[in-house]
Design a protein around this motif. Structure first.
Motif, PDB file in Angstrom:
ATOM      1  N   GLU A  67      40.862  41.080  44.725  1.00 21.65           N
ATOM      2  CA  GLU A  67      41.842  39.719  44.496  1.00 21.65           C
ATOM      3  C   GLU A  67      41.953  38.929  45.605  1.00 21.65           C
ATOM      4  OE1 GLU A  67      42.801  43.074  43.707  1.00 21.65           O
ATOM      5  OE2 GLU A  67      43.423  43.111  41.739  1.00 21.65           O
ATOM      6  N   LYS A  88      35.648  43.786  37.194  1.00 25.39           N
ATOM      7  CA  LYS A  88      35.557  43.989  35.803  1.00 25.39           C
ATOM      8  C   LYS A  88      35.441  45.395  35.352  1.00 25.39           C
ATOM      9  CE  LYS A  88      33.280  41.652  31.793  1.00 25.39           C
ATOM     10  NZ  LYS A  88      32.576  40.429  31.532  1.00 25.39           N
ATOM     11  N   ASP A 135      38.881  47.526  36.521  1.00 21.91           N
ATOM     12  CA  ASP A 135      40.126  47.487  36.048  1.00 21.91           C
ATOM     13  C   ASP A 135      40.317  46.159  35.367  1.00 21.91           C
ATOM     14  OD1 ASP A 135      42.763  47.492  35.202  1.00 21.91           O
ATOM     15  OD2 ASP A 135      43.591  47.534  37.235  1.00 21.91           O
ATOM     16  N   ILE A 136      40.005  45.924  34.083  1.00 24.46           N
ATOM     17  CA  ILE A 136      39.833  44.676  33.326  1.00 24.46           C
ATOM     18  C   ILE A 136      40.934  44.131  33.256  1.00 24.46           C
ATOM     19  CG2 ILE A 136      40.210  45.767  30.981  1.00 24.46           C
ATOM     20  CD1 ILE A 136      37.537  43.235  31.453  1.00 24.46           C
ATOM     21  N   GLU A 137      41.962  44.574  33.427  1.00 29.00           N
ATOM     22  CA  GLU A 137      43.398  43.773  33.326  1.00 29.00           C
ATOM     23  C   GLU A 137      43.541  43.106  34.723  1.00 29.00           C
ATOM     24  OE1 GLU A 137      45.441  43.166  31.042  1.00 29.00           O
ATOM     25  OE2 GLU A 137      44.237  44.402  29.704  1.00 29.00           O
ATOM     26  N   ARG A 138      43.071  43.556  35.743  1.00 25.33           N
ATOM     27  CA  ARG A 138      43.340  43.001  37.307  1.00 25.33           C
ATOM     28  C   ARG A 138      42.205  41.899  37.120  1.00 25.33           C
ATOM     29  NH1 ARG A 138      42.291  47.481  41.318  1.00 25.33           N
ATOM     30  NH2 ARG A 138      41.955  45.738  42.663  1.00 25.33           N
ATOM     31  N   TYR A 139      41.201  41.987  36.494  1.00 26.53           N
ATOM     32  CA  TYR A 139      39.873  40.949  36.516  1.00 26.53           C
ATOM     33  C   TYR A 139      40.505  39.847  35.519  1.00 26.53           C
ATOM     34  CZ  TYR A 139      35.894  38.568  34.478  1.00 26.53           C
ATOM     35  OH  TYR A 139      34.871  37.729  34.095  1.00 26.53           O
ATOM     36  N   ARG A 140      41.065  40.036  34.366  1.00 26.08           N
ATOM     37  CA  ARG A 140      41.911  38.782  33.640  1.00 26.08           C
ATOM     38  C   ARG A 140      42.874  38.232  34.132  1.00 26.08           C
ATOM     39  NH1 ARG A 140      41.802  42.535  28.038  1.00 26.08           N
ATOM     40  NH2 ARG A 140      39.459  42.562  27.763  1.00 26.08           N
ATOM     41  N   ASP A 141      43.612  38.958  35.000  1.00 30.61           N
ATOM     42  CA  ASP A 141      44.867  38.372  35.731  1.00 30.61           C
ATOM     43  C   ASP A 141      44.137  37.433  36.704  1.00 30.61           C
ATOM     44  OD1 ASP A 141      47.530  37.908  36.492  1.00 30.61           O
ATOM     45  OD2 ASP A 141      47.234  39.360  38.067  1.00 30.61           O
ATOM     46  N   SER A 163      42.757  34.204  35.375  1.00 29.54           N
ATOM     47  CA  SER A 163      43.794  33.405  34.789  1.00 29.54           C
ATOM     48  C   SER A 163      44.492  32.523  35.851  1.00 29.54           C
ATOM     49  CB  SER A 163      44.701  33.861  33.799  1.00 29.54           C
ATOM     50  OG  SER A 163      45.720  34.953  34.649  1.00 29.54           O
TER      51      SER A 163
END
Length: 89
Positions: free
Chosen positions: A26, A71, A74-80, A83
């Motif tokens: 990130e 992606k 960890d899809i949640e970290r990717y989406r976070d 955004s």
């Protein structure tokens, strides 16, 4: 210079786990996004600067690879991070 150690630590503190965590995906994505925005602004005024254009394309590719890695892990970290940074996808 547009990117000094204070600015880098601010970016890593906001998007990474800490100000000294320079290795997180990130934090790296956020740093690349900051640099991409800076180079894009430079190229708006200097359209024939092909060296900067090449650097921009390389940075976008590096960021894309990190986003693909995140992606898959960890899809949640990717989406976070998508955004937070406002990267469209």
């Amino acid at each position: 210079m547009y990117l000094d150690t204070v600015k880098k630590s601010e970016i890593f503190a906001e998007y990474g786990q800490s100000a000294t965590d320079t290795g997180s995906a990130e934090g790296q994505i956020a740093l690349f996004t900051f640099r991409i925005k800076h180079l894009t602004e430079h190229l708006k005024g200097n359209k024939k600067d092909m060296v900067t254009m090449r650097s921009l394309v390389r940075l976008v590719g590096k960021r894309r690879k990190l986003l693909d890695y995140l992606k898959s892990k960890d899809i949640e970290r990717y989406r976070d991070i998508i955004s937070k940074l406002g990267i469209r996808k």
